[in-house]
Scaffold this active site. Structure first.
Site, PDB file in Angstrom:
ATOM      1  N   GLU A  78      28.299  34.884  41.094  1.00 45.87           N
ATOM      2  CA  GLU A  78      28.689  36.194  40.544  1.00 45.87           C
ATOM      3  C   GLU A  78      27.458  37.025  40.189  1.00 45.87           C
ATOM      4  OE1 GLU A  78      32.655  35.866  38.021  1.00 45.87           O
ATOM      5  OE2 GLU A  78      31.312  34.212  37.617  1.00 45.87           O
ATOM      6  N   SER A 114      33.359  28.156  29.814  1.00 42.17           N
ATOM      7  CA  SER A 114      33.862  29.243  28.987  1.00 42.17           C
ATOM      8  C   SER A 114      33.785  28.804  27.529  1.00 42.17           C
ATOM      9  CB  SER A 114      35.312  29.539  29.368  1.00 42.17           C
ATOM     10  OG  SER A 114      35.993  30.139  28.299  1.00 42.17           O
ATOM     11  N   HIS A 147      41.049  40.305  57.309  1.00 45.68           N
ATOM     12  CA  HIS A 147      41.782  40.933  56.184  1.00 45.68           C
ATOM     13  C   HIS A 147      42.050  39.914  55.072  1.00 45.68           C
ATOM     14  CE1 HIS A 147      42.756  44.171  59.101  1.00 45.68           C
ATOM     15  NE2 HIS A 147      42.894  43.153  59.922  1.00 45.68           N
ATOM     16  N   LYS A 169      37.582  25.621  32.045  1.00 47.65           N
ATOM     17  CA  LYS A 169      36.941  26.521  32.993  1.00 47.65           C
ATOM     18  C   LYS A 169      35.590  26.031  33.497  1.00 47.65           C
ATOM     19  CE  LYS A 169      37.818  30.292  34.122  1.00 47.65           C
ATOM     20  NZ  LYS A 169      37.760  31.566  33.361  1.00 47.65           N
TER      21      LYS A 169
END
Ligand code: ARG
Length: 439
Positions: A288, A275, A154, A281
């Site tokens: 992704e 970024s 979980h 970043k």
């Protein structure tokens, strides 16, 4: 140039011609098309449907077309319906009349079925190589990272595992993927050549001969099935979808692990991007993108399943729509496997942070319950006792192993000093069935 036209009174509408053309997609089948034609010609010569001289002339010219395409001197373009028409037109330009005999005892229906089968088979073998490469990179990374980390259920810290064990879970998933692709290759390994348009041919041809020359185990039994079967593309795309699902799960882990919240790994700069606005970043774009492209491969599978579902036997032009989704799924799975391989081999592991996460996640709570069971407490009671120990630790900001012997005794009188060794993480991993986590 068209391969048909004799029975038509009117020219084909230009819009229709463009709509019908698949050359821009099936152009990548040029070498399979030529290889298939060469096997067909060899067979026609052997069966005395072509003379030796005709056969030699056609094969020589087919090879020159192949060579010219490969060297870039012949560009695949123009007003051709498909790659089969293109190759035949080039052959005709080069040797004239004799070229017209190539298509004896063959239809474009068995020709295209052959080309795509040959292509799918060789590309499926490439997919297996890419899977093996990723497996070996995972194994390498696992071997040098036999270190403890929290295992999750979980997405909550559950019990201690090792990074090696965690990475090897993906190795095992990929092993099933490899077997699935191999199995699809075995099932598809039969030749459709000679099935004709749908009902074979009246010529006395030798299908065993072409099947053997082209590396198939045998000719397909049923002609109608031979020209209209696309199961192998669906099977491969199902396997690709499962591969992508596995890569997507691994991507998700890499994304989480590389976040500031986890800080278990860092993905190499070469596979990250920045970024345009936030200078601090470093984004896990490669992972992704793999996760994102998974939907695209599922889409390709669904697309062809839907195309095929209402088709009566045998060949229908709808089937021309098999190539785009298959090529796209194939290209996607190959590039994702390659990127994932590189990302795994170049990622850095932060052993200390993983250890810290183990310590403050009460990952030895189950073992404290096991300890109490060894002292005669029923497991359900032990479970509840440990629950209150965890509350005490949270209130005092301590890990269980940081409690003093007095604190432990006051929490439960059965707890002795031997508890510390019992719940030591390394000892837990060394114990009994869990020894496997260290292998
Ligand atoms: N381009 C076609 C395809 O991909 C080749 C077969 C055409 N056959 C036909 N009967 N029109 O399916």
């Amino acid at each position: 140039m068209k391969l048909w036209g004799g029975r038509f009174r009117k020219e084909e509408n230009k819009l229709m011609e463009d709509f019908n053309s698949s050359l821009h997609v099936d152009m990548r089948l040029y070498s399979e098309d030529i290889k298939g034609s060469i096997a067909h010609v060899n067979m026609l010569v052997k069966c005395e449907l072509l003379t030796k001289e005709e056969g030699e002339s056609i094969i020589k010219s087919l090879l020159s077309v192949l060579e010219d395409i490969e060297s870039g001197t012949l560009v695949i373009e123009g007003d051709f319906e498909d790659i089969h028409s293109f190759v035949e037109a080039k052959l005709t330009e080069r040797i004239g009349e004799t070229a017209k005999k190539l298509h004896t005892a063959r239809s474009r229906n068995d020709q295209v079925a052959l080309d795509i089968r040959l292509y799918a088979k060789s590309k499926a073998l490439e997919v297996i190589e890419y899977i093996e490469e990723l497996q070996s990179n995972l194994e390498e990374k696992a071997k040098v990272n036999n270190v403890i980390m929290p295992g999750y259920t979980h997405l909550q810290r559950a019990q201690v595992v090792t990074l090696k064990h965690h990475l090897m879970a993906y190795f095992n998933m990929l092993d099933r993927d490899r077997k699935r692709v191999l199995n699809a290759i075995e099932i598809m390994n039969e030749s459709p050549l000679g099935c004709g348009a749908l009902a074979g041919t009246t010529h006395n041809i030798d299908r065993e001969m072409t099947a053997e020359e082209l590396g198939f185990s045998k000719p397909i039994n049923n002609f109608l099935d031979g020209v209209s079967d696309r199961d192998y593309l669906l099977e491969l795309m199902s396997s690709f979808s499962i591969i992508m699902m596995h890569l997507s799960r691994l991507s998700e882990e890499l994304i989480l692990w590389s976040s500031q919240e986890f800080r278990f790994i860092s993905i190499d700069d070469a596979y990250s991007t920045g970024s345009s606005i936030m200078p601090q970043k470093k984004n896990p774009d490669a992972a992704e993108l793999i996760r994102g492209k998974t939907g695209r491969v599922y889409g390709s599978l669904t697309s062809l399943l839907t195309t095929m579902k209402g088709l009566p036997l045998a060949y229908n032009k709808d089937m021309q729509e098999d190539k785009e989704p298959f090529f796209d799924a194939l290209d996607t799975v190959l590039s994702c496997l390659e990127i994932m391989s590189n990302m795994i081999s170049s990622m850095k592991v932060n052993t200390e942070n993983m250890k810290k996460a183990v310590k403050y996640g009460f990952l030895n709570a189950t073992e404290v319950a096991d300890y109490l069971v060894s002292k005669g407490v029923a497991f359900r009671d032990a479970h509840s006792i440990v629950g209150s120990i965890v509350i005490y630790c949270e209130d005092h900001n301590k890990a269980i192993e940081e409690l003093t012997p007095e604190e432990l005794k006051s929490l439960n009188p059965l707890i002795e000093g031997d508890l510390y060794a019992f719940i030591d993480y390394q000892n837990i991993l060394n114990k009994g069935i869990k020894v496997n986590l260290l292998k």
